[in-house]
Motif scaffolding. Structure first.
Motif, PDB file in Angstrom:
ATOM      1  N   ASN A  80     -18.883  78.434 -39.265  1.00 37.32           N
ATOM      2  CA  ASN A  80     -19.926  78.213 -38.439  1.00 37.32           C
ATOM      3  C   ASN A  80     -21.301  78.064 -39.832  1.00 37.32           C
ATOM      4  O   ASN A  80     -22.104  76.974 -39.983  1.00 37.32           O
ATOM      5  CB  ASN A  80     -20.796  79.319 -37.969  1.00 37.32           C
ATOM      6  CG  ASN A  80     -19.731  78.326 -36.795  1.00 37.32           C
ATOM      7  OD1 ASN A  80     -19.624  77.889 -36.239  1.00 37.32           O
ATOM      8  ND2 ASN A  80     -20.053  80.745 -35.914  1.00 37.32           N
ATOM      9  N   GLN A  81     -21.202  78.643 -41.063  1.00 35.32           N
ATOM     10  CA  GLN A  81     -21.839  78.676 -42.096  1.00 35.32           C
ATOM     11  C   GLN A  81     -21.817  77.091 -42.931  1.00 35.32           C
ATOM     12  O   GLN A  81     -22.857  76.925 -43.819  1.00 35.32           O
ATOM     13  CB  GLN A  81     -21.979  79.946 -43.537  1.00 35.32           C
ATOM     14  CG  GLN A  81     -22.778  79.681 -44.180  1.00 35.32           C
ATOM     15  CD  GLN A  81     -22.462  80.732 -45.221  1.00 35.32           C
ATOM     16  OE1 GLN A  81     -21.431  81.442 -45.595  1.00 35.32           O
ATOM     17  NE2 GLN A  81     -23.586  81.167 -45.990  1.00 35.32           N
ATOM     18  N   LEU A  82     -20.345  77.077 -43.139  1.00 38.13           N
ATOM     19  CA  LEU A  82     -20.177  75.627 -43.687  1.00 38.13           C
ATOM     20  C   LEU A  82     -20.433  74.696 -42.602  1.00 38.13           C
ATOM     21  O   LEU A  82     -20.954  73.593 -43.477  1.00 38.13           O
ATOM     22  CB  LEU A  82     -18.323  75.608 -44.213  1.00 38.13           C
ATOM     23  CG  LEU A  82     -18.432  76.346 -44.933  1.00 38.13           C
ATOM     24  CD1 LEU A  82     -15.944  76.324 -45.245  1.00 38.13           C
ATOM     25  CD2 LEU A  82     -18.542  75.575 -46.196  1.00 38.13           C
ATOM     26  N   ILE A  83     -20.688  74.810 -41.513  1.00 38.32           N
ATOM     27  CA  ILE A  83     -21.118  73.838 -40.684  1.00 38.32           C
ATOM     28  C   ILE A  83     -22.219  73.173 -40.997  1.00 38.32           C
ATOM     29  O   ILE A  83     -22.560  71.980 -41.255  1.00 38.32           O
ATOM     30  CB  ILE A  83     -20.656  73.976 -38.964  1.00 38.32           C
ATOM     31  CG1 ILE A  83     -18.452  74.053 -39.062  1.00 38.32           C
ATOM     32  CG2 ILE A  83     -21.393  72.506 -38.082  1.00 38.32           C
ATOM     33  CD1 ILE A  83     -18.221  72.442 -39.530  1.00 38.32           C
ATOM     34  N   GLN A  84     -22.808  74.056 -41.292  1.00 42.04           N
ATOM     35  CA  GLN A  84     -24.225  74.171 -41.064  1.00 42.04           C
ATOM     36  C   GLN A  84     -24.981  73.572 -42.162  1.00 42.04           C
ATOM     37  O   GLN A  84     -25.833  73.351 -42.925  1.00 42.04           O
ATOM     38  CB  GLN A  84     -25.201  75.661 -41.120  1.00 42.04           C
ATOM     39  CG  GLN A  84     -26.812  75.754 -41.053  1.00 42.04           C
ATOM     40  CD  GLN A  84     -27.116  77.595 -40.824  1.00 42.04           C
ATOM     41  OE1 GLN A  84     -26.233  78.159 -40.707  1.00 42.04           O
ATOM     42  NE2 GLN A  84     -28.216  77.372 -40.238  1.00 42.04           N
ATOM     43  N   GLU A  85     -23.736  74.520 -43.477  1.00 38.71           N
ATOM     44  CA  GLU A  85     -23.950  73.428 -45.049  1.00 38.71           C
ATOM     45  C   GLU A  85     -24.199  71.804 -44.620  1.00 38.71           C
ATOM     46  O   GLU A  85     -24.686  71.473 -45.727  1.00 38.71           O
ATOM     47  CB  GLU A  85     -23.704  73.906 -45.988  1.00 38.71           C
ATOM     48  CG  GLU A  85     -24.015  75.421 -46.545  1.00 38.71           C
ATOM     49  CD  GLU A  85     -22.868  76.358 -47.371  1.00 38.71           C
ATOM     50  OE1 GLU A  85     -22.204  75.859 -48.219  1.00 38.71           O
ATOM     51  OE2 GLU A  85     -22.987  77.732 -46.944  1.00 38.71           O
ATOM     52  N   ILE A  86     -22.890  71.570 -44.284  1.00 37.03           N
ATOM     53  CA  ILE A  86     -22.865  70.371 -44.051  1.00 37.03           C
ATOM     54  C   ILE A  86     -23.992  69.643 -43.616  1.00 37.03           C
ATOM     55  O   ILE A  86     -23.971  68.652 -44.019  1.00 37.03           O
ATOM     56  CB  ILE A  86     -21.490  69.993 -43.719  1.00 37.03           C
ATOM     57  CG1 ILE A  86     -20.318  69.948 -45.054  1.00 37.03           C
ATOM     58  CG2 ILE A  86     -21.298  68.452 -43.413  1.00 37.03           C
ATOM     59  CD1 ILE A  86     -18.968  70.402 -43.635  1.00 37.03           C
ATOM     60  N   ASP A  87     -24.668  70.289 -42.621  1.00 39.98           N
ATOM     61  CA  ASP A  87     -25.604  69.498 -41.426  1.00 39.98           C
ATOM     62  C   ASP A  87     -26.740  69.746 -42.345  1.00 39.98           C
ATOM     63  O   ASP A  87     -27.365  68.431 -42.320  1.00 39.98           O
ATOM     64  CB  ASP A  87     -25.732  70.315 -40.198  1.00 39.98           C
ATOM     65  CG  ASP A  87     -27.107  69.818 -39.087  1.00 39.98           C
ATOM     66  OD1 ASP A  87     -26.728  68.503 -39.089  1.00 39.98           O
ATOM     67  OD2 ASP A  87     -28.015  70.183 -39.166  1.00 39.98           O
ATOM     68  N   VAL A  88     -26.964  70.734 -43.022  1.00 38.62           N
ATOM     69  CA  VAL A  88     -27.849  69.841 -44.457  1.00 38.62           C
ATOM     70  C   VAL A  88     -27.733  69.057 -45.323  1.00 38.62           C
ATOM     71  O   VAL A  88     -28.845  67.846 -45.644  1.00 38.62           O
ATOM     72  CB  VAL A  88     -28.522  71.520 -44.765  1.00 38.62           C
ATOM     73  CG1 VAL A  88     -29.642  71.729 -46.226  1.00 38.62           C
ATOM     74  CG2 VAL A  88     -28.685  73.197 -43.761  1.00 38.62           C
ATOM     75  N   ASP A 110     -30.916  64.032 -44.111  1.00 41.79           N
ATOM     76  CA  ASP A 110     -31.639  63.054 -44.245  1.00 41.79           C
ATOM     77  C   ASP A 110     -31.083  61.670 -44.554  1.00 41.79           C
ATOM     78  O   ASP A 110     -32.225  61.243 -45.242  1.00 41.79           O
ATOM     79  CB  ASP A 110     -32.562  63.854 -46.112  1.00 41.79           C
ATOM     80  CG  ASP A 110     -33.219  64.968 -46.125  1.00 41.79           C
ATOM     81  OD1 ASP A 110     -33.763  65.670 -44.784  1.00 41.79           O
ATOM     82  OD2 ASP A 110     -32.953  65.851 -47.088  1.00 41.79           O
ATOM     83  N   LEU A 111     -30.324  61.553 -44.276  1.00 43.21           N
ATOM     84  CA  LEU A 111     -29.335  60.955 -44.596  1.00 43.21           C
ATOM     85  C   LEU A 111     -30.143  59.436 -43.226  1.00 43.21           C
ATOM     86  O   LEU A 111     -29.985  60.030 -42.468  1.00 43.21           O
ATOM     87  CB  LEU A 111     -27.746  60.183 -44.683  1.00 43.21           C
ATOM     88  CG  LEU A 111     -27.260  61.433 -45.916  1.00 43.21           C
ATOM     89  CD1 LEU A 111     -25.712  61.391 -45.305  1.00 43.21           C
ATOM     90  CD2 LEU A 111     -27.698  60.769 -46.577  1.00 43.21           C
ATOM     91  N   ASP A 112     -29.973  58.270 -43.110  1.00 40.58           N
ATOM     92  CA  ASP A 112     -30.159  57.365 -42.306  1.00 40.58           C
ATOM     93  C   ASP A 112     -28.270  56.886 -42.119  1.00 40.58           C
ATOM     94  O   ASP A 112     -27.785  57.412 -42.394  1.00 40.58           O
ATOM     95  CB  ASP A 112     -31.010  56.020 -42.803  1.00 40.58           C
ATOM     96  CG  ASP A 112     -30.300  54.886 -43.448  1.00 40.58           C
ATOM     97  OD1 ASP A 112     -28.897  55.035 -44.398  1.00 40.58           O
ATOM     98  OD2 ASP A 112     -30.930  54.304 -44.210  1.00 40.58           O
ATOM     99  N   ASN A 113     -28.903  56.131 -40.625  1.00 38.75           N
ATOM    100  CA  ASN A 113     -27.078  55.635 -39.929  1.00 38.75           C
ATOM    101  C   ASN A 113     -26.194  54.607 -40.401  1.00 38.75           C
ATOM    102  O   ASN A 113     -25.445  54.945 -40.534  1.00 38.75           O
ATOM    103  CB  ASN A 113     -27.874  55.015 -38.306  1.00 38.75           C
ATOM    104  CG  ASN A 113     -28.435  55.709 -37.473  1.00 38.75           C
ATOM    105  OD1 ASN A 113     -27.990  57.037 -38.026  1.00 38.75           O
ATOM    106  ND2 ASN A 113     -28.570  55.334 -37.111  1.00 38.75           N
TER     107      ASN A 113
END
Length: 127
Positions: free
Chosen positions: A78-86, A90-93
Motif C-alpha cells: 500500500n505504501q508503494l502504491i501511495q508513492e506511485i500515486d503521489v 500532477d500529470l495531465d491525461n
C-alpha cells in the motif's frame, strides 16, 4: 487485539523524521510537553485518542498508518502504491497515458525476465 505502543511510537518517530520535524517543534506546535513526545515515541506511555488524532493530523497521515506494522507486506504494498500515486497526481491525461503504456510494457518485460516466488500472476497460463 491491544495496541502496540512501541510500534505506534516507532511509526510516529519515523514519520516525524521523514518530515524533518524535531521533537521540540512537534511538542511546541501541538502544545504538548517534550517529555510526552519522547515517551510516546519510545512506546512507554499510551496516548489519548484526541492526542493521537492531533499527532496524525500534524504528521499529515492517519491513525491506520501510525498503527500499521511497516514490515507487513500488505502495508509495504500500500505504501508503494501511495508513492506511485503521489508521483502521478500532477500529470495531465496526456502524460498519464504515456506513463500507463510505459508501465504496461515495463511490467510485462519484468515478469518475463524475473521470477518472483508466490507471484500469482506468474502461475497464470498465458494463452
Amino acid at each position: 487485539m491491544p495496541l502496540d505502543y512501541k510500534l505506534i511510537g516507532s511509526n510516529i518517530k519515523a514519520r516525524r523524521k521523514q518530515l524533518q520535524i524535531t521533537q521540540e517543534q512537534m511538542a511546541d506546535e501541538l502544545y504538548l510537553s517534550l517529555s510526552l513526545i519522547s515517551k510516546l515515541e519510545r512506546g512507554v506511555k499510551p496516548v489519548s485518542m484526541d492526542t493521537f488524532f492531533s499527532i496524525a493530523e500534524y504528521l499529515h497521515t492517519n491513525i491506520a498508518a501510525l498503527t500499521a506494522d511497516p514490515n507487513d507486506p500488505v502495508v509495504q504494498h500500500n505504501q508503494l502504491i501511495q508513492e506511485i500515486d503521489v508521483m502521478l497526481e500532477d500529470l495531465d491525461n496526456k502524460y498519464l497515458r504515456i506513463v500507463n503504456q510505459l508501465m504496461k510494457t515495463y511490467t510485462s518485460q519484468v515478469r518475463e525476465i524475473f521470477t518472483f516466488p508466490n507471484d500469482p500472476d506468474q502461475n497464470v497460463s498465458k494463452t
